[in-house]
Design an enzyme around this catalytic site. Structure first.
Site, PDB file in Angstrom:
ATOM      1  N   ALA A  12      30.628  51.585  36.875  1.00 15.19           N
ATOM      2  CA  ALA A  12      31.987  51.679  36.360  1.00 15.19           C
ATOM      3  C   ALA A  12      32.391  50.397  35.650  1.00 15.19           C
ATOM      4  CB  ALA A  12      32.953  51.943  37.512  1.00 15.19           C
TER       5      ALA A  12
ATOM      6  N   ASN B 133      34.732  38.668  35.512  1.00 13.71           N
ATOM      7  CA  ASN B 133      35.795  39.419  34.841  1.00 13.71           C
ATOM      8  C   ASN B 133      37.027  39.534  35.712  1.00 13.71           C
ATOM      9  OD1 ASN B 133      36.616  42.485  35.477  1.00 13.71           O
ATOM     10  ND2 ASN B 133      34.555  42.127  36.276  1.00 13.71           N
TER      11      ASN B 133
ATOM     12  N   PHE C 127      41.969  46.102  35.735  1.00 15.10           N
ATOM     13  CA  PHE C 127      42.134  47.555  35.553  1.00 15.10           C
ATOM     14  C   PHE C 127      42.994  47.934  34.389  1.00 15.10           C
ATOM     15  CE2 PHE C 127      41.245  47.102  40.145  1.00 15.10           C
ATOM     16  CZ  PHE C 127      39.930  47.490  40.025  1.00 15.10           C
TER      17      PHE C 127
ATOM     18  N   SER D 293      39.103  45.374  45.536  1.00 10.91           N
ATOM     19  CA  SER D 293      39.361  44.688  44.290  1.00 10.91           C
ATOM     20  C   SER D 293      40.125  43.413  44.526  1.00 10.91           C
ATOM     21  CB  SER D 293      40.186  45.548  43.362  1.00 10.91           C
ATOM     22  OG  SER D 293      40.640  44.752  42.297  1.00 10.91           O
TER      23      SER D 293
ATOM     24  N   ASN E 291      41.512  41.738  42.161  1.00 10.46           N
ATOM     25  CA  ASN E 291      42.548  41.588  41.139  1.00 10.46           C
ATOM     26  C   ASN E 291      43.724  42.525  41.305  1.00 10.46           C
ATOM     27  OD1 ASN E 291      40.867  39.714  39.914  1.00 10.46           O
ATOM     28  ND2 ASN E 291      39.798  41.321  38.821  1.00 10.46           N
ATOM     29  N   THR E 292      43.553  43.564  42.089  1.00 14.72           N
ATOM     30  CA  THR E 292      44.660  44.491  42.304  1.00 14.72           C
ATOM     31  C   THR E 292      45.251  44.187  43.670  1.00 14.72           C
ATOM     32  OG1 THR E 292      43.452  46.112  41.024  1.00 14.72           O
ATOM     33  CG2 THR E 292      45.283  46.927  42.297  1.00 14.72           C
TER      34      THR E 292
ATOM     35  N   LYS F 250      33.541  53.060  46.827  1.00 11.33           N
ATOM     36  CA  LYS F 250      32.871  51.829  46.378  1.00 11.33           C
ATOM     37  C   LYS F 250      33.408  50.646  47.160  1.00 11.33           C
ATOM     38  CE  LYS F 250      31.747  49.391  42.097  1.00 11.33           C
ATOM     39  NZ  LYS F 250      31.737  49.540  40.647  1.00 11.33           N
TER      40      LYS F 250
ATOM     41  N   ASN G  82      30.680  46.368  44.496  1.00  7.71           N
ATOM     42  CA  ASN G  82      31.482  45.834  43.404  1.00  7.71           C
ATOM     43  C   ASN G  82      31.087  44.382  43.103  1.00  7.71           C
ATOM     44  OD1 ASN G  82      33.565  45.773  41.611  1.00  7.71           O
ATOM     45  ND2 ASN G  82      35.119  45.307  43.132  1.00  7.71           N
TER      46      ASN G  82
ATOM     47  N   TYR H 263      25.343  47.217  35.196  1.00  7.04           N
ATOM     48  CA  TYR H 263      26.279  46.948  34.110  1.00  7.04           C
ATOM     49  C   TYR H 263      25.894  45.634  33.435  1.00  7.04           C
ATOM     50  CZ  TYR H 263      30.866  46.186  31.812  1.00  7.04           C
ATOM     51  OH  TYR H 263      31.869  45.952  30.917  1.00  7.04           O
TER      52      TYR H 263
HETATM   53  C1  FMN Z   1      33.416  43.512  32.833  1.00  2.47           C
HETATM   54  C2  FMN Z   1      33.314  44.318  34.093  1.00  2.47           C
HETATM   55  C3  FMN Z   1      34.276  45.278  34.390  1.00  2.47           C
HETATM   56  C4  FMN Z   1      34.202  46.043  35.544  1.00  2.47           C
HETATM   57  N1  FMN Z   1      35.152  46.978  35.802  1.00  2.47           N
HETATM   58  C5  FMN Z   1      35.032  47.773  36.903  1.00  2.47           C
HETATM   59  C6  FMN Z   1      35.969  48.805  37.158  1.00  2.47           C
HETATM   60  O1  FMN Z   1      36.891  49.041  36.387  1.00  2.47           O
HETATM   61  N2  FMN Z   1      35.806  49.549  38.267  1.00  2.47           N
HETATM   62  C7  FMN Z   1      34.789  49.345  39.131  1.00  2.47           C
HETATM   63  O2  FMN Z   1      34.682  50.063  40.109  1.00  2.47           O
HETATM   64  N3  FMN Z   1      33.883  48.369  38.918  1.00  2.47           N
HETATM   65  C8  FMN Z   1      33.980  47.595  37.831  1.00  2.47           C
HETATM   66  N4  FMN Z   1      33.042  46.610  37.604  1.00  2.47           N
HETATM   67  C9  FMN Z   1      31.990  46.369  38.596  1.00  2.47           C
HETATM   68  C10 FMN Z   1      30.675  47.063  38.226  1.00  2.47           C
HETATM   69  O3  FMN Z   1      30.839  48.449  38.239  1.00  2.47           O
HETATM   70  C11 FMN Z   1      29.561  46.679  39.217  1.00  2.47           C
HETATM   71  O4  FMN Z   1      29.935  47.128  40.489  1.00  2.47           O
HETATM   72  C12 FMN Z   1      29.306  45.191  39.268  1.00  2.47           C
HETATM   73  O5  FMN Z   1      29.412  44.613  38.002  1.00  2.47           O
HETATM   74  C13 FMN Z   1      27.935  44.851  39.839  1.00  2.47           C
HETATM   75  O6  FMN Z   1      26.883  45.364  39.048  1.00  2.47           O
HETATM   76  P1  FMN Z   1      26.097  44.511  37.916  1.00  2.47           P
HETATM   77  O7  FMN Z   1      25.669  43.232  38.534  1.00  2.47           O
HETATM   78  O8  FMN Z   1      24.957  45.376  37.508  1.00  2.47           O
HETATM   79  O9  FMN Z   1      27.045  44.321  36.813  1.00  2.47           O
HETATM   80  C14 FMN Z   1      33.122  45.834  36.450  1.00  2.47           C
HETATM   81  C15 FMN Z   1      32.143  44.879  36.135  1.00  2.47           C
HETATM   82  C16 FMN Z   1      32.223  44.124  34.988  1.00  2.47           C
HETATM   83  C17 FMN Z   1      31.163  43.096  34.685  1.00  2.47           C
HETATM   84  C1  NAG Z   2      38.114  49.783  41.487  1.00  3.23           C
HETATM   85  O1  NAG Z   2      37.114  49.055  42.097  1.00  3.23           O
HETATM   86  C2  NAG Z   2      36.670  48.021  41.338  1.00  3.23           C
HETATM   87  C3  NAG Z   2      35.567  47.478  42.063  1.00  3.23           C
HETATM   88  O2  NAG Z   2      35.723  47.691  43.430  1.00  3.23           O
HETATM   89  C4  NAG Z   2      37.804  47.069  41.134  1.00  3.23           C
HETATM   90  O3  NAG Z   2      37.381  46.060  40.288  1.00  3.23           O
HETATM   91  C5  NAG Z   2      38.903  47.736  40.485  1.00  3.23           C
HETATM   92  O4  NAG Z   2      39.997  46.871  40.415  1.00  3.23           O
HETATM   93  C6  NAG Z   2      39.299  48.945  41.228  1.00  3.23           C
HETATM   94  N1  NAG Z   2      40.268  49.620  40.436  1.00  3.23           N
HETATM   95  C7  NAG Z   2      41.401  50.048  40.879  1.00  3.23           C
HETATM   96  C8  NAG Z   2      42.308  50.575  39.850  1.00  3.23           C
HETATM   97  O5  NAG Z   2      41.696  50.039  42.039  1.00  3.23           O
HETATM   98  C1  NAG Z   3      35.734  45.070  42.241  1.00  4.92           C
HETATM   99  O1  NAG Z   3      35.467  45.120  40.864  1.00  4.92           O
HETATM  100  C2  NAG Z   3      36.565  44.883  40.036  1.00  4.92           C
HETATM  101  C3  NAG Z   3      36.115  44.970  38.623  1.00  4.92           C
HETATM  102  O2  NAG Z   3      35.211  43.961  38.363  1.00  4.92           O
HETATM  103  C4  NAG Z   3      37.140  43.547  40.314  1.00  4.92           C
HETATM  104  O3  NAG Z   3      38.325  43.405  39.578  1.00  4.92           O
HETATM  105  C5  NAG Z   3      37.424  43.436  41.761  1.00  4.92           C
HETATM  106  O4  NAG Z   3      37.783  42.144  41.997  1.00  4.92           O
HETATM  107  C6  NAG Z   3      36.245  43.772  42.631  1.00  4.92           C
HETATM  108  N1  NAG Z   3      36.582  43.786  44.048  1.00  4.92           N
HETATM  109  C7  NAG Z   3      36.111  42.945  44.964  1.00  4.92           C
HETATM  110  C8  NAG Z   3      35.154  41.929  44.557  1.00  4.92           C
HETATM  111  O5  NAG Z   3      36.470  42.986  46.099  1.00  4.92           O
END
Ligand code: FMN
Ligand code: NAG
Ligand code: NAG
Ligand code: NAG
Ligand code: NAG
Ligand code: NAG
Ligand code: NAG
Length: 427
Positions: A123, A172, A176, A252, A254-255, A290, A319, A393
């Site tokens: 994602a 990053n 969201f 997350s 950031n949220t 997740k 994540n 990703y």
């Molecule tokens: C730029 C960026 C944006 C992401 N946005 C989301 C997101 O919106 N929702 C989510 O569940 N994970 C998000 N992820 C987390 C990825 O889905 C993945 O769990 C994480 O990057 C670890 O995998 P990787 O090392 O192959 O990138 C994001 C990752 C990156 C690098």
């Molecule tokens: C969904 O999960 C990803 C990774 O856990 C996190 O970065 C993202 O903020 C979450 N999105 C929402 C809208 O909760």
């Molecule tokens: C999950 O992934 C999202 C998107 O990268 C990120 O914003 C969030 O911080 C992550 N949640 C964690 C690391 O708990």
């Protein structure tokens, strides 16, 4: 006037006169037919070259994409622009594609379905479902769009994505950014109508619209939302009918508030509400959760317990991390950026969470491995630790369009004829 000044220049610079005289002389002497012939040859070579290159370009695993186009994009564009550029290119299908099917020993049986290979997209790349077909074309067997929030939201101010090239990692804090569920719904429906039109009204058996491939939708919650369960339920009821798998996020940084969900009683209540909503859908759609890699062993054990009793279908581990491993080689300023870290520095941490989860969650729940996978060896390490298939990703940010195929080929080479399904959980 002009003549005079030119004469002046000639007088002033003898070399100039000499050069212009020779040039004039040689042009006059060149016979006209050989010149045409030469141009014809050059033209034919150019057309031939362009045709050959165009065909070569369509191969997603061509060295050009890994060693020229991908580094060039990284050189010219900042991380977010490069991301946007990649989405646009995939949306308009000017990107390359796979030219051969994966070998049959890579097949994965999962969620009562079959994937033709164990390599999926995580994602966050196609947050708004704009580039689904372009991404399947790159060779991913599973594409997860999102996170999609119920209402549109802009995310954090820019800059909010940073490349850490020395570590082949990314930080990053997108926060969201999402077009919102309705806009994504419209895109998914348009894609489906396109399929009906070109397939004379045949009902597709699944929402990937591809043989042995699955489309997942990752649901998020709005930043300002006070009721995350309501947000997930809304996302599930809106987008669930257009997905083959639904993923909800319980981590997350950031949220605000989302990390608190990783608490047994709140998590159980959340999952019960979401699973209740799922029973209202006409089909039983697999629900995955997740998790973050930043969990202690007791936390993982407690989450395993809740997920097991709630009977979710799968868990994505994991994540991004809020931690900054000591092994990072990038500059201190860069490392210090707020946000989730992804890429290879995440791998060992994620693998150890995965092992604890596998031990505690039983064998009925599928685990999907995600974090720092950039080679066939990495993917196999996840499978041996208990993942049924994997997602990536960040390695595509550094490896370009051919990454899925490269990893797929490397897995096939590592397996050396064995079946992928036979190595799961064997460590
Ligand atoms: C730029 C960026 C944006 C992401 N946005 C989301 C997101 O919106 N929702 C989510 O569940 N994970 C998000 N992820 C987390 C990825 O889905 C993945 O769990 C994480 O990057 C670890 O995998 P990787 O090392 O192959 O990138 C994001 C990752 C990156 C690098
Ligand atoms: C969904 O999960 C990803 C990774 O856990 C996190 O970065 C993202 O903020 C979450 N999105 C929402 C809208 O909760
Ligand atoms: C999950 O992934 C999202 C998107 O990268 C990120 O914003 C969030 O911080 C992550 N949640 C964690 C690391 O708990
Ligand atoms: C797979 O099918 C079985 C039998 O119909 C069912 O009980 C199970 O819930 C299904 N699993 C998923 C993930 O849909
Ligand atoms: C998905 O649907 C398409 C179109 O009906 C079909 O060809 C394909 O086999 C299905 N794939 C899976 C994994 O069920
Ligand atoms: C989980 O949340 C509940 C209710 O908010 C709280 O009472 C409990 O202490 C929390 N447990 C942990 C381990 O944080
Ligand atoms: C359901 C919900 O909480 N929606 C919120 C999503 O985010 C937008 C923008 O941040 C808010 O305006 C909505 O109220």
């Amino acid at each position: 006037m002009l003549k005079q000044s030119r004469a002046g220049l000639r007088r002033f610079n003898g070399t100039f006169r000499h050069i212009s005289a020779t040039r004039k002389k040689s042009t006059y002497r060149r016979p006209i037919v050989p010149l045409r012939f030469r141009n014809g040859v050059i033209g034919a070579l150019a057309v031939g070259g362009i045709v050959t290159f165009s065909v070569y370009y369509t191969y997603a695993d061509a060295a050009f994409h890994r060693f020229v186009s991908s580094p060039l994009v990284r050189l010219l564009l900042d991380a977010e622009c490069a991301h946007r550029f990649a989405i646009e290119a995939l949306k308009y299908r000017i990107t390359p594609w796979e030219h051969s099917a994966p070998p049959p020993n890579l097949e994965v049986k999962v969620f009562n379905s079959t994937l033709d290979s164990p390599v999926g997209l995580a994602a966050g790349f196609d947050k708004n479902g704009e580039a689904i077909d372009g991404l399947f074309d790159l060779g991913f067997s599973y594409v997860e769009i999102g996170s999609v929030t119920p209402e549109p939201q802009p995310g954090n101010p820019k800059p909010r994505v940073f490349r850490l090239p020395e570590d082949r990692a990314v930080i990053n804090r997108y926060g969201f950014n999402s077009d919102g569920a309705v806009k994504v719904l419209v895109r998914l429906r348009q894609r489906l109508y396109g399929y009906y039109r070109t397939h004379s009204g045949i009902m597709p058996r699944n929402n990937s619209l591809r043989s042995n491939r699955l489309l997942a939708v990752n649901l998020g919650k709005n930043k300002t939302s006070t009721d995350e369960a309501a947000d997930y339920v809304r996302g599930l009821l809106t987008l669930g009918p257009y997905a083959d798998v639904v993923v909800i996020n319980i981590s997350s940084p950031n949220t605000p508030g989302l990390r608190d969900l990783q608490n047994e009683s709140r998590l159980k209540a959340l999952l019960d509400q979401v699973l209740e909503a799922r029973s209202q859908l006409p089909f039983r759609i697999p629900l995955c959760v997740k998790i973050a890699p930043d969990l202690s062993i007791p936390e993982v054990e407690s989450i395993a317990h809740v997920l097991r009793s709630a009977k979710v279908d799968g868990v994505i581990v994991a994540n991004t991390t809020v931690a900054r491993p000591a092994t990072l080689r990038s500059e201190p300023d860069l490392k210090a950026e707020t946000g989730g870290l992804s890429g290879p520095p995440l791998k060992e941490k994620t693998l150890s969470v995965l092992r604890v989860l596998r031990k505690n969650i039983g064998n009925d729940i599928t685990i999907i491995g995600c974090g720092g996978i950039s080679s066939g060896k990495d993917a196999i390490a996840y499978a041996k630790a208990g993942a049924t298939f994997v997602q990536l990703y960040t390695s595509m940010i550094y490896g370009g369009a051919g990454t899925a195929l490269k990893i797929r080929d490397e897995i096939a080479a590592e397996l050396n004829g064995r079946k992928w399904m036979d190595i799961i959980g064997t460590e």
